[in-house]
Design a protein around this motif. Structure first.
Motif, PDB file in Angstrom:
ATOM      1  N   VAL A 146       0.858  -1.187   0.000  1.00  0.00           N
ATOM      2  CA  VAL A 146       0.000   0.000   0.000  1.00  0.00           C
ATOM      3  C   VAL A 146       0.891   1.233   0.000  1.00  0.00           C
ATOM      4  CG1 VAL A 146      -1.847   1.234   1.193  1.00  0.00           C
ATOM      5  CG2 VAL A 146      -1.769  -1.277   1.256  1.00  0.00           C
ATOM      6  N   TYR A 147       0.763   2.030  -1.043  1.00  0.00           N
ATOM      7  CA  TYR A 147       1.576   3.235  -1.203  1.00  0.00           C
ATOM      8  C   TYR A 147       0.780   4.459  -0.765  1.00  0.00           C
ATOM      9  CZ  TYR A 147       4.607   0.245  -4.003  1.00  0.00           C
ATOM     10  OH  TYR A 147       5.442  -0.759  -4.422  1.00  0.00           O
ATOM     11  N   PRO A 148       1.461   5.502  -0.263  1.00  0.00           N
ATOM     12  CA  PRO A 148       0.737   6.671   0.259  1.00  0.00           C
ATOM     13  C   PRO A 148      -0.065   7.357  -0.823  1.00  0.00           C
ATOM     14  CG  PRO A 148       3.059   7.182  -0.021  1.00  0.00           C
ATOM     15  CD  PRO A 148       2.920   5.711  -0.248  1.00  0.00           C
ATOM     16  N   GLY A 149      -1.238   7.854  -0.435  1.00  0.00           N
ATOM     17  CA  GLY A 149      -2.086   8.564  -1.372  1.00  0.00           C
ATOM     18  C   GLY A 149      -2.721   9.759  -0.719  1.00  0.00           C
ATOM     19  N   VAL A 150      -3.535  10.476  -1.465  1.00  0.00           N
ATOM     20  CA  VAL A 150      -4.275  11.603  -0.903  1.00  0.00           C
ATOM     21  C   VAL A 150      -5.625  11.101  -0.440  1.00  0.00           C
ATOM     22  CG1 VAL A 150      -3.119  13.332  -2.293  1.00  0.00           C
ATOM     23  CG2 VAL A 150      -5.126  12.187  -3.204  1.00  0.00           C
ATOM     24  N   CYS A 151      -6.121  11.649   0.627  1.00  0.00           N
ATOM     25  CA  CYS A 151      -7.381  11.204   1.212  1.00  0.00           C
ATOM     26  C   CYS A 151      -8.545  11.920   0.527  1.00  0.00           C
ATOM     27  CB  CYS A 151      -7.398  11.460   2.716  1.00  0.00           C
ATOM     28  SG  CYS A 151      -6.184  10.458   3.603  1.00  0.00           S
ATOM     29  N   PHE A 152      -9.027  11.335  -0.531  1.00  0.00           N
ATOM     30  CA  PHE A 152     -10.197  11.884  -1.198  1.00  0.00           C
ATOM     31  C   PHE A 152     -11.037  10.721  -1.700  1.00  0.00           C
ATOM     32  CE2 PHE A 152      -7.010  11.424  -4.466  1.00  0.00           C
ATOM     33  CZ  PHE A 152      -7.709  10.840  -5.506  1.00  0.00           C
ATOM     34  N   LEU A 153     -12.312  10.977  -1.906  1.00  0.00           N
ATOM     35  CA  LEU A 153     -13.233   9.956  -2.394  1.00  0.00           C
ATOM     36  C   LEU A 153     -13.557  10.262  -3.837  1.00  0.00           C
ATOM     37  CD1 LEU A 153     -14.934   7.481  -1.625  1.00  0.00           C
ATOM     38  CD2 LEU A 153     -16.815   9.033  -1.115  1.00  0.00           C
ATOM     39  N   LEU A 154     -13.226   9.344  -4.735  1.00  0.00           N
ATOM     40  CA  LEU A 154     -13.489   9.574  -6.142  1.00  0.00           C
ATOM     41  C   LEU A 154     -14.982   9.562  -6.414  1.00  0.00           C
ATOM     42  CD1 LEU A 154     -10.772   7.310  -7.787  1.00  0.00           C
ATOM     43  CD2 LEU A 154     -10.777   9.787  -7.644  1.00  0.00           C
ATOM     44  N   SER A 155     -15.432  10.513  -7.208  1.00  0.00           N
ATOM     45  CA  SER A 155     -16.831  10.557  -7.596  1.00  0.00           C
ATOM     46  C   SER A 155     -17.096   9.465  -8.621  1.00  0.00           C
ATOM     47  CB  SER A 155     -17.168  11.929  -8.195  1.00  0.00           C
ATOM     48  OG  SER A 155     -16.405  12.140  -9.367  1.00  0.00           O
TER      49      SER A 155
ATOM     50  N   LYS B  82      -0.403  11.208  -4.929  1.00  0.00           N
ATOM     51  CA  LYS B  82       0.993  11.372  -4.546  1.00  0.00           C
ATOM     52  C   LYS B  82       1.678  10.064  -4.191  1.00  0.00           C
ATOM     53  CE  LYS B  82       0.217  16.041  -2.767  1.00  0.00           C
ATOM     54  NZ  LYS B  82       0.312  16.945  -1.602  1.00  0.00           N
ATOM     55  N   GLY B  83       1.078   8.953  -4.478  1.00  0.00           N
ATOM     56  CA  GLY B  83       1.678   7.701  -4.047  1.00  0.00           C
ATOM     57  C   GLY B  83       2.136   6.803  -5.161  1.00  0.00           C
ATOM     58  N   ASP B  84       2.488   7.364  -6.298  1.00  0.00           N
ATOM     59  CA  ASP B  84       2.912   6.547  -7.424  1.00  0.00           C
ATOM     60  C   ASP B  84       4.124   5.709  -7.026  1.00  0.00           C
ATOM     61  OD1 ASP B  84       4.168   5.679  -9.929  1.00  0.00           O
ATOM     62  OD2 ASP B  84       2.679   6.982 -10.867  1.00  0.00           O
ATOM     63  N   PRO B  85       4.080   4.383  -7.250  1.00  0.00           N
ATOM     64  CA  PRO B  85       5.204   3.522  -6.854  1.00  0.00           C
ATOM     65  C   PRO B  85       6.520   3.884  -7.530  1.00  0.00           C
ATOM     66  CG  PRO B  85       3.248   2.210  -7.249  1.00  0.00           C
ATOM     67  CD  PRO B  85       2.916   3.600  -7.691  1.00  0.00           C
ATOM     68  N   LEU B  86       6.486   4.620  -8.645  1.00  0.00           N
ATOM     69  CA  LEU B  86       7.728   5.043  -9.273  1.00  0.00           C
ATOM     70  C   LEU B  86       8.438   6.129  -8.479  1.00  0.00           C
ATOM     71  CD1 LEU B  86       6.683   5.146 -13.046  1.00  0.00           C
ATOM     72  CD2 LEU B  86       8.075   3.423 -11.886  1.00  0.00           C
TER      73      LEU B  86
END
Length: 315
Positions: A231-240, A251-255
């Motif tokens: 699990v890579y870090p991401g932004v806390c938002f809910l996709l519509s 912001k959590g792209d594995p690259l």
């Protein structure tokens, strides 16, 4: 020309495994839906290595279920989409292939890699001209050679050939290819090309995966780290549902980032865990600079409970 896929991303199914053959679709999945997959194809110009790979992009089964259930992608039965060509279709295709090969540059003595910049190409041409000037015989030497030997001077042919490249299409554009699409998992299951998820454990994995995905996380295969996913870090938002209002780029792209968690799914709140497993999760996660996260799925409430395990010193 109408889109046969209705704007959805086609996932080509082969042996119950989903592949993405379009570079644009792979980029859209990563940038818009933070679905990374794994590249499994060999690069044409670097065939004898497996560090850097290319298309097709292979997806995890949880990623496929997520994309199809949310209306982002559809499934294509590749084996059923390829029909037997008629004699006319095969003849026309052969003519088109010969025409494409005739447009390939002919061989010359100049080696020009297709990736050179203008300045690098200019410097290479200048070096080659200087080299040719040094190897070209003068007028006096030509006269001497004419007197000494009856045969004129013939410079040795260069062994270098023109380096060129041409595009090999990743998608099937044969006239006898008619994509057989399935827009839902039920249709694909009835057709016999897709069965996942079949068990309660697999259904729990799909539910937990979607819950983490909706929170903006990136997920990758966690088999090497003793879990189901990384699990890579991401932004806390809910996709519509329309995926139109995304506040900022994930912001959590594995690259660019390391994973923060190794996730293991518990299919129910009553799932038993041995103490040795908890110790192993904690020590392995800490050794790899990650926290091991237990994801408990409750089918009755359809909610996920998360618990992280980290190794701590005593005394």
């Amino acid at each position: 020309m109408s889109d046969p896929h209705d704007g959805k991303i086609p996932l080509h199914i082969s042996n119950e495994t989903a592949f993405v053959w379009s570079l644009d679709d792979a980029a859209t999945l990563r940038a818009t839906y933070h679905i990374c997959g794994v590249l499994t194809g060999t690069l044409p110009q670097a065939a004898q290595q497996n560090v850097f790979l290319g298309l097709p992009l292979m997806l995890m089964p949880e990623e496929v279920v997520l994309l199809v259930n949310n209306g982002v992608a559809l499934l294509i039965d590749d084996s059923a989409s390829h029909t037997s060509p008629s004699a006319e279709e095969l003849s026309l295709w052969n003519e088109q292939r010969r025409a494409a090969l005739s447009r390939v540059p002919k061989k010359t003595g100049l080696l020009v890699p297709p990736t050179l910049s203008d300045e690098a190409l200019k410097r290479r041409l200048e070096r080659q001209k200087r080299k040719e000037a040094q190897t070209t015989p003068s007028v006096e030497s030509e006269e001497l050679m004419t007197l000494d030997s009856p045969s004129p001077f013939t410079p040795k042919a260069s062994s270098k050939e023109l380096s060129y490249s041409f595009t090999i299409p990743a998608a099937s554009d044969f006239p006898w290819y008619h994509s057989k699409c399935y827009s839902s998992l039920k249709e694909a299951r009835n057709a016999g090309i897709w069965k996942y998820p079949e068990t309660p454990e697999a259904q729990a994995k799909c539910a937990v995966f979607e819950d983490l995905w909706k929170q903006g996380y990136f997920m990758g295969n966690g088999l090497r780290f003793g879990g189901d996913w990384l699990v890579y870090p991401g932004v806390c938002f809910l996709l519509s549902p329309s995926f139109e209002a995304i506040p900022e780029r994930p912001k959590g792209d594995p690259l660019r980032f390391h994973s923060h968690f190794v996730a293991t799914v518990l299919p129910s709140p009553t799932t038993e865990i041995q103490p040795i497993q908890i110790v192993a999760y904690g020590r392995l996660g800490t050794a790899t600079k990650k926290a091991h996260m237990l994801c408990c799925w409750d089918e009755s409430t359809r909610k996920v409970s998360y618990y992280s395990i980290e190794w701590a010193g005593f005394g």
